[in-house]
Design a protein around this motif. Sequence first.
Motif, PDB file in Angstrom:
ATOM      1  N   LEU A   7       0.665  -1.160   0.054  1.00 21.88           N
ATOM      2  CA  LEU A   7      -0.115  -0.068  -0.128  1.00 21.88           C
ATOM      3  C   LEU A   7       1.008   1.151   0.024  1.00 21.88           C
ATOM      4  N   THR A   8       1.834   1.418  -0.804  1.00 20.95           N
ATOM      5  CA  THR A   8       2.560   2.434  -1.217  1.00 20.95           C
ATOM      6  C   THR A   8       2.816   2.663  -2.533  1.00 20.95           C
ATOM      7  N   ASP A   9       3.570   3.361  -2.992  1.00 24.52           N
ATOM      8  CA  ASP A   9       3.876   3.699  -4.491  1.00 24.52           C
ATOM      9  C   ASP A   9       4.580   2.514  -5.150  1.00 24.52           C
ATOM     10  N   ARG A  10       5.315   1.981  -4.271  1.00 25.53           N
ATOM     11  CA  ARG A  10       6.517   1.154  -4.774  1.00 25.53           C
ATOM     12  C   ARG A  10       6.071   0.012  -5.770  1.00 25.53           C
ATOM     13  N   TYR A  11       4.855  -0.446  -5.729  1.00 28.77           N
ATOM     14  CA  TYR A  11       4.505  -1.568  -6.434  1.00 28.77           C
ATOM     15  C   TYR A  11       3.484  -1.224  -7.516  1.00 28.77           C
ATOM     16  N   LEU A  12       3.284   0.105  -7.891  1.00 24.72           N
ATOM     17  CA  LEU A  12       2.070   0.488  -8.726  1.00 24.72           C
ATOM     18  C   LEU A  12       2.340   0.212 -10.181  1.00 24.72           C
ATOM     19  N   GLU A  25      -5.149  -8.199 -10.700  1.00 26.32           N
ATOM     20  CA  GLU A  25      -6.347  -7.601  -9.888  1.00 26.32           C
ATOM     21  C   GLU A  25      -5.774  -6.801  -9.024  1.00 26.32           C
ATOM     22  N   LEU A  26      -4.738  -7.215  -8.058  1.00 27.20           N
ATOM     23  CA  LEU A  26      -4.505  -6.476  -6.960  1.00 27.20           C
ATOM     24  C   LEU A  26      -3.788  -5.111  -7.499  1.00 27.20           C
ATOM     25  N   LEU A  27      -3.005  -5.309  -8.758  1.00 24.62           N
ATOM     26  CA  LEU A  27      -2.201  -3.976  -9.204  1.00 24.62           C
ATOM     27  C   LEU A  27      -3.463  -3.271  -9.686  1.00 24.62           C
ATOM     28  N   SER A  28      -4.441  -3.392 -10.300  1.00 26.53           N
ATOM     29  CA  SER A  28      -5.554  -2.577 -10.680  1.00 26.53           C
ATOM     30  C   SER A  28      -5.965  -1.694  -9.463  1.00 26.53           C
ATOM     31  N   TYR A  29      -6.482  -2.783  -8.473  1.00 23.05           N
ATOM     32  CA  TYR A  29      -6.891  -2.138  -7.253  1.00 23.05           C
ATOM     33  C   TYR A  29      -6.080  -1.155  -6.452  1.00 23.05           C
ATOM     34  N   GLN A  62      -3.668   0.729  -8.250  1.00 23.07           N
ATOM     35  CA  GLN A  62      -3.719   1.858  -8.915  1.00 23.07           C
ATOM     36  C   GLN A  62      -4.975   2.767  -8.958  1.00 23.07           C
ATOM     37  N   GLN A  63      -6.212   1.873  -8.651  1.00 26.65           N
ATOM     38  CA  GLN A  63      -7.331   2.723  -8.416  1.00 26.65           C
ATOM     39  C   GLN A  63      -7.443   3.666  -6.997  1.00 26.65           C
ATOM     40  N   GLN A  64      -6.864   2.901  -6.094  1.00 31.64           N
ATOM     41  CA  GLN A  64      -6.781   3.799  -4.685  1.00 31.64           C
ATOM     42  C   GLN A  64      -5.597   4.772  -4.801  1.00 31.64           C
ATOM     43  N   ASN A  65      -4.756   4.536  -5.523  1.00 34.16           N
ATOM     44  CA  ASN A  65      -3.705   5.658  -5.759  1.00 34.16           C
ATOM     45  C   ASN A  65      -4.005   6.740  -6.468  1.00 34.16           C
ATOM     46  N   THR A  66      -5.016   6.678  -7.663  1.00 36.86           N
ATOM     47  CA  THR A  66      -6.017   7.799  -8.041  1.00 36.86           C
ATOM     48  C   THR A  66      -6.532   8.720  -7.084  1.00 36.86           C
ATOM     49  N   ILE A  67      -7.348   7.787  -6.346  1.00 36.27           N
ATOM     50  CA  ILE A  67      -7.923   8.412  -5.380  1.00 36.27           C
ATOM     51  C   ILE A  67      -7.328   9.342  -4.129  1.00 36.27           C
ATOM     52  N   ARG A  79      -6.878  13.285  -3.439  1.00 37.76           N
ATOM     53  CA  ARG A  79      -7.017  13.992  -2.189  1.00 37.76           C
ATOM     54  C   ARG A  79      -5.738  14.603  -1.748  1.00 37.76           C
ATOM     55  N   GLY A  80      -4.708  14.589  -2.498  1.00 38.90           N
ATOM     56  CA  GLY A  80      -3.419  15.344  -2.069  1.00 38.90           C
ATOM     57  C   GLY A  80      -2.690  14.675  -1.544  1.00 38.90           C
ATOM     58  N   GLU A  81      -2.812  13.113  -1.415  1.00 38.51           N
ATOM     59  CA  GLU A  81      -1.951  12.406  -0.541  1.00 38.51           C
ATOM     60  C   GLU A  81      -1.239  11.296  -1.488  1.00 38.51           C
ATOM     61  N   THR A  82      -0.161  10.784  -0.542  1.00 42.12           N
ATOM     62  CA  THR A  82       0.232   9.393  -1.417  1.00 42.12           C
ATOM     63  C   THR A  82      -0.850   8.325  -0.933  1.00 42.12           C
ATOM     64  N   LEU A  83      -0.613   7.134  -1.692  1.00 43.52           N
ATOM     65  CA  LEU A  83      -1.243   5.994  -1.234  1.00 43.52           C
ATOM     66  C   LEU A  83      -1.061   5.485   0.116  1.00 43.52           C
ATOM     67  N   ALA A  84       0.365   5.809   0.668  1.00 50.79           N
ATOM     68  CA  ALA A  84       0.570   5.159   1.982  1.00 50.79           C
ATOM     69  C   ALA A  84      -0.122   6.217   3.071  1.00 50.79           C
TER      70      ALA A  84
END
Length: 324
Positions: free
Chosen positions: A236-241, A264-268, A270-275, A279-284
């Motif tokens: 749940l960081t940008d490392r594996y996007l 499927e996990l990679l797509s999920y 990437q979707q969460q990273n877009t959200i 929000r002006g945040e990193t995925l982490a």
Amino acid sequence: MELKEKYIPQVSRYDNSDVMYRRCGRSGVLLPKISLGFWHNFGGNDPYERSRAITHYAFDHGITHFDLANNYGPPYGSAEETMGQLMKDDFAPYRDELFIASKAGYDMWPGPYGNWGSRKYLMASLDQSLRRMNMDYVDLFYSHRYDPETPLDETLQALVDIVRSGKALYVGISRWPLEALKFADQYLRERDVPLLIYQGRLNMLDREPQEEGILDYCEQHGIGFISFSPLAQGLLTDRYLHGIPEGSRMTQGRFLKPDMLTPELLSYLQQQNTIAESRGETLAEMALAWILAQKGVTSVLVGASSTAQLEKNLKCINAHPFNE
């Protein structure tokens, strides 16, 4: 021996108290929303001065809770030895401002008495931990895992007696199933040593404590909850996007296996990273904010390999609540 510069904490370390701390269940204990875990990066194979810098930064920013266990390292015991050296070098004058936890339950020493949940193991392990950490007591002592073979009342009575001996102020359990949690809660409450906190793996990819009903039970019965592995070992960081990078934890295959990163996990992710970006945040940062938004959560345990990483994680303290 090289003389170390005297550590003087920031006078501003409690300036954010109104947003930094949460009450742990129905107790007198306030824990920081972000707590510092010693599972990785604080062992004998890690540079001591780096560990020292991270703990200084943590305490300077109001992180008063340090979470350890007997076998954190590697090698086993060495994270507690690092904590013991930190106490000598820096933190002894501030011991009463710190909330130190340790645990026993996993493999620690050879033979039948160095594992699981017997009274013999828990008592001996805590004595060893106190010696390694140069402390007379810990604030919190956990049964690190559920033992299906040892009678629960043996494990729990050991926790009661540890508190009554003064070697721990509070007790907790980690990764016990719901029915065992209910038994522990009642047993400890009847002996006037209430269960302070439950530690479980909770993150956006692993919601078992919610699905099993553990979070609901903790909230309803005044027990705190602290989440470990909040970033799913880095997923749940940008490392594996964009796949598996060279040198990542997944290439080493110890905690993360390459086959876990399915399409499927990679797509999920990437979707969460877009959200998160919206929000002006990193995925982490968003993943940590998600945990803190869950009903019943007291604190989130983060590891850190640098002060810069810890600084980023602390941003979630002020994040807008996030619920999918």
